[in-house]
Design a protein around this motif. Structure first.
Motif: not given
Length: 303
Positions: A109-138
């Motif tokens: 809201n304070d920096n609308p021109m930086k929204i694309d860079r923020v989106a890239y950072s959020i996507a990158n962080t979510m990839h790091m979280l989701h790519d952690i290898k953990i074994q779990t039963p389906t």
């Protein structure tokens, strides 16, 4: 225990804990929010800043082992230092590091021109979280098992005063054969208020008490359904494009819709449990408007 005495007890616990564990002087204790089921404090000491978050045991579905494992990983998350089970009241206190920055909703809201860079950072962080290898039963009964107690409660108590509630449960039963795309570590309460943007525009995940093992696509359901402005919609659309490298799978939106129902029902049953039937009805009605915007089943409102 009334709220005034409860708040004093929390202050005293924080002072005792910090002096015992960190051997450091408490300079300031600042209350960050006043939600009825969650007390969140920023604690400034001589050298460091911590967050102390108090949650009711029956509300905080905490996987302590998982939280500790994540704290050892080098990813952009709030580090959990300790989880304390309080004996005198039915509460848990989560002690975490303090993340310096601004919540993502305020930042864009304070920096609308930086929204694309923020989106890239959020996507990158979510990839790091989701790519952690953990074994779990389906879990073959991925949806039905989770909501079976709720279903029984609704039908036994004839809770038809909550609009569309029975219909939502029926949708889950009809789609119970949908299998998770990929199970992994998920935040499970992902929204822009739980993402902090740092000085380098890195995106940090905070408030991890709901973290658990689930379908990694589930993390996006709440954020892409319950956004509060067109700016937030634009941000999440960019996040998904970066996350999926501009190739969102066809079945993602069906999963997203089902998971949105799951999240909405969690919110609904939480309010019902507190006796807030009017607010539960509002949640259900608000979601029904979103439901009517779905088409094939891609949400029109998110295009």
């Amino acid at each position: 225990m009334d709220e005034y005495n409860e708040r004093n007890a929390e202050h005293e616990f924080i002072k005792f804990y910090v002096l015992q564990h960190f051997q450091d002087h408490v300079q300031n204790i600042e209350k960050l929010n006043g939600r009825s089921m969650s007390h969140h404090y920023k604690v400034c000491c001589s050298k460091d800043i911590y967050t102390f978050r108090f949650l009711s045991n029956h509300f905080a579905n905490i996987n302590v082992c998982l939280m500790n494992q994540l704290s050892e990983k080098v990813i952009c998350i709030q580090k959990v230092l300790d989880v304390v089970y309080l004996n005198n009241v039915e509460k848990i206190c989560i002690v975490s590091t303090w993340i310096s920055g601004v919540t993502a909703n305020k930042f864009i809201n304070d920096n609308p021109m930086k929204i694309d860079r923020v989106a890239y950072s959020i996507a990158n962080t979510m990839h790091m979280l989701h790519d952690i290898k953990i074994q779990t039963p389906t879990r073959d009964d991925f949806f039905v098992s989770e909501f079976k107690p709720h279903m029984e409660y609704v039908f036994l108590n004839n809770m038809k005063q909550i609009p569309h509630l029975v219909s939502y449960l029926e949708i889950l039963k009809q789609n119970s054969d949908i299998k998770p795309f990929k199970e992994g570590v998920c935040h499970l309460d992902l929204h822009l208020g739980n993402i902090v943007i740092g000085k380098t525009l890195a995106a940090y995940l905070i408030d991890l008490e709901n973290i658990g093992i689930s379908d990694i696509w589930r993390d996006f359901s709440f954020a892409t359904t319950f956004y509060e402005s067109n700016l937030e919609k634009t941000l999440w659309r960019s996040v998904l494009n970066y996350y999926f490298e501009n190739n969102i799978p066809d079945d993602f939106w069906m999963h997203n819709f089902i998971y949105s129902i799951v999240k909405m029902l969690h919110m609904c049953f939480f309010e019902i449990g507190k006796g807030n039937y009017a607010f539960a009805s509002k949640i259900s009605n608000d979601f029904f408007r979103i439901y009517n915007d779905l088409c094939d089943p891609i949400p029109i409102h998110f295009r």
